[in-house]
Scaffold this active site. Structure first.
Site, PDB file in Angstrom:
ATOM      1  N   LYS A  79     -51.536   4.744  67.140  1.00 48.72           N
ATOM      2  CA  LYS A  79     -50.476   5.745  67.015  1.00 48.72           C
ATOM      3  C   LYS A  79     -49.134   5.046  66.859  1.00 48.72           C
ATOM      4  CE  LYS A  79     -48.730   9.903  69.380  1.00 48.72           C
ATOM      5  NZ  LYS A  79     -48.838  10.746  70.575  1.00 48.72           N
ATOM      6  N   SER A 154     -49.575  15.665  69.700  1.00 48.80           N
ATOM      7  CA  SER A 154     -48.870  14.865  68.717  1.00 48.80           C
ATOM      8  C   SER A 154     -49.693  13.725  68.109  1.00 48.80           C
ATOM      9  CB  SER A 154     -47.612  14.276  69.346  1.00 48.80           C
ATOM     10  OG  SER A 154     -47.951  13.362  70.376  1.00 48.80           O
ATOM     11  N   SER A 178     -51.243  15.587  74.200  1.00 48.66           N
ATOM     12  CA  SER A 178     -51.157  14.991  72.858  1.00 48.66           C
ATOM     13  C   SER A 178     -52.340  14.133  72.426  1.00 48.66           C
ATOM     14  CB  SER A 178     -49.873  14.165  72.733  1.00 48.66           C
ATOM     15  OG  SER A 178     -48.791  15.004  72.449  1.00 48.66           O
TER      16      SER A 178
END
Lengths: 475, 95
Positions: A79, A154, A178
């Site tokens: 990420k 996210s 997330s």
């Protein structure tokens, strides 16, 4: 089966038996990315050269010695809010568009030591703020199961990359859901570890008392393998802790398992098909010998409100560092004085959601409002944590849905922040209480994956994995 | 009523009039939502800052590898929007 479709366990076996090489595996992953990512758009940046060179290095090592770990030579996507030395790290924000990480996050050092092959950085909501990746400053990621729908967020890029077989596994971060919500939307497995179990050093801070890094994988076993590799106390993160040995070695038996179903999580607002699939999964474990019990988490209904004070407050403090001076987008050349550097760089560098949350947090921490908002929320947080403590005296794990609905369509919630925040209603309380929780697939509604959330007590990851493995093996 | 202009200044954001209106509306809606917490009596409840229970973790008085690595120092400076030699460049702070 193509190589990029392998799980970590399968790939590790193949590599060990020399049926495949890390270079082949890595190449196949990049072929898939070239083919599929034009549509899915999971990646913000790729490092094909770096990845192939580490793959080659591992292959050479393997030719000489046999003792390589279970992650050696296996591709992983990271990420874009986790620092990988020498690679761009933007957190999907314009304010860090050209930022290059000067050092590795602790999780990255650990993965590199284990021989992991880092293939690139995945898309996300800007600074991990959002539930759909629509808040990325660059583009939205699509759900591989239905390109009209969001992958969740996210960590949407990481979850979509795993689901689309564009990587073998990925790392995400979870502040209020997330990792778990995108894992559930994309039909993969995701773990939000116990607060402090995984070092946050090198993770761009969003809300420091809630943030955790965790794995996103194709199977429960893979999730455990990655968690084992990245957890542990780190002197560079003073909030990190070691999992206790006695807990780590507890033997798991399904017939001793007590499962709690919190009434508050199966109430109004939950899609009936999701409700049904989650209950069916729990029933399966009951049939295997586990005992199921209805429990109460009475402060659940206050979790989202509590979260939307604590998180923005911490955000406003953490994101003060983006000032146009040390790194990132800057209006230094345009500005007349120091204040203008701040105002201009932050005005034009941040997107709508970070600005909204920074404003909100600045307000709730400002003179005259601190007690009414921030301190009040911290006290409610105590009550929410106590809810879980009490519940875990009666049960070993708690099972709930991950999100009230399967993946929603683009544009459905983006104009209404409160509506978007509601997709986290079953996940935020877990971060507030600091307990670990895993999301795993438990069926589909109209072709869209649905996730089951398994929550454990603090340091209860072994229990969660035991439960999840039992369910996965019987699905 | 929330003074958006003042908050924006505290948060070091520039703000257009249109944005001021938008923030006023959105922040009010969120604040109405979180006001739900006032239903709870928290008189004798201790606040929780974080959950591991660790207090005052001290480190040895030594630099870590990252501070000692010359290359990292250089790479950190490479990200600076404005610099002079080995220093970050800022506008005048004291008049």
């Amino acid at each position: 089966m193509r190589l990029n479709e392998l799980t970590i366990a399968q790939a590790a076996r193949g590599l060990k038996r020399k049926e495949l090489s890390s270079v082949e595996l890595t190449q196949t992953v990049f072929e898939q990315i070239k083919k599929r990512d034009l549509k899915v758009k999971a990646f913000l940046s790729l490092d094909e050269k770096g990845a192939l060179s580490s793959a080659k290095e591992i292959d050479e090592k393997r030719a000489h010695e046999d003792i390589l770990g279970g992650l050696a030579g296996i591709p992983v996507a990271i990420k874009d809010n986790i620092l990988v030395r020498g690679l761009k790290c933007s957190a999907a924000s314009k304010i860090l568009e050209n930022y290059v990480a000067p050092y590795d996050a602790t999780v990255i050092s650990k993965l590199k030591e284990a021989g992991a092959v880092i293939i690139g950085k995945t898309n996300m909501d800007e600074f991990a703020m959002g539930s759909s990746t629509e808040n990325s400053a660059f583009f939205a990621t699509k759900n591989p199961y239905d390109l009209q729908r969001v992958p969740g967020g996210s960590s949407g890029g990481s979850a979509a990359a795993v689901a689309a077989n564009e990587t073998i596994y990925a790392l995400g971060s979870d502040t209020g859901g997330s990792i778990r919500q995108p894992a559930s939307f994309c039909g993969v497995v995701g773990l939000k570890p116990t607060y402090g179990a995984v070092s946050r050093f090198g993770l761009m801070a969003m809300a420091s008392s809630l943030d955790q890094i965790g794995p996103i994988t194709k199977t429960v076993g893979d999730c455990q393998t990655v968690f084992d590799a990245i957890n542990g106390k780190d002197k560079l993160d003073s909030t990190s802790v070691d999992l206790k040995k006695e807990i780590r070695n507890t033997k798991f038996e399904i017939k001793n398992l007590r499962i709690g179903m919190p009434k508050e999580y199966f109430a109004q607002g939950l899609d009936e098909h999701v409700d049904k699939l989650v209950k069916e999964a729990i029933k399966k474990l009951e049939n295997l010998g586990a005992r199921v019990k209805e429990i109460n988490l009475p402060y659940s209904e206050y979790a989202l409100a509590c979260y939307y004070i604590i998180m923005p407050s911490e955000v406003s403090a953490n994101l003060a560092r983006y000032d146009g001076i040390k790194y990132g987008y800057s209006e230094f050349d345009k500005a007349g004085d120091l204040m203008e550097v701040y105002l201009g760089s932050r005005h034009h560098g941040f997107g709508a959601e970070p600005r909204r949350r920074i404003m909100l947090g600045t307000y709730t921490l400002s003179a005259g409002y601190y007690d009414a908002y921030y301190l009040k929320a911290q006290k409610v947080r105590t009550l929410i944590e106590q809810d879980f403590e009490k519940a875990f005296k009666e049960v070993d794990v708690i099972m709930t849905p991950v999100s009230p609905t399967p993946a929603f369509k683009f544009g459905e919630k983006i104009d209404d922040p409160l509506k978007m925040y509601l997709s986290d209603i079953y996940t935020v309380s877990i971060n507030l209480a600091g307990v670990p929780a895993l999301s795993m697939p438990c069926g589909r509604v109209d072709g869209l994956p649905v996730g089951l959330q398994i929550v454990g007590p603090q340091m209860g990851e072994p229990l969660i994995f035991g439960t999840a493995l039992a369910l996965e093996q019987n699905s | 009523m929330i003074d958006v202009k003042h908050i924006a200044k505290l948060a070091r954001f520039g703000l257009t009039e249109k944005e001021e209106e938008k923030f006023k509306k959105e922040l009010s809606a969120i604040l109405d939502f979180v006001a739900k917490l006032n239903e709870i009596d928290t008189k004798n409840i201790e606040p929780t800052a974080q959950v591991t229970g660790t207090i005052n973790v001290f480190g040895n008085d030594e630099t870590n590898l990252i501070c000692e690595d010359k290359q990292i120092k250089e790479d950190i400076l490479k990200n600076a929007p404005a610099k002079e030699g080995r220093y970050f460049k800022v506008k005048r702070v004291l008049e």
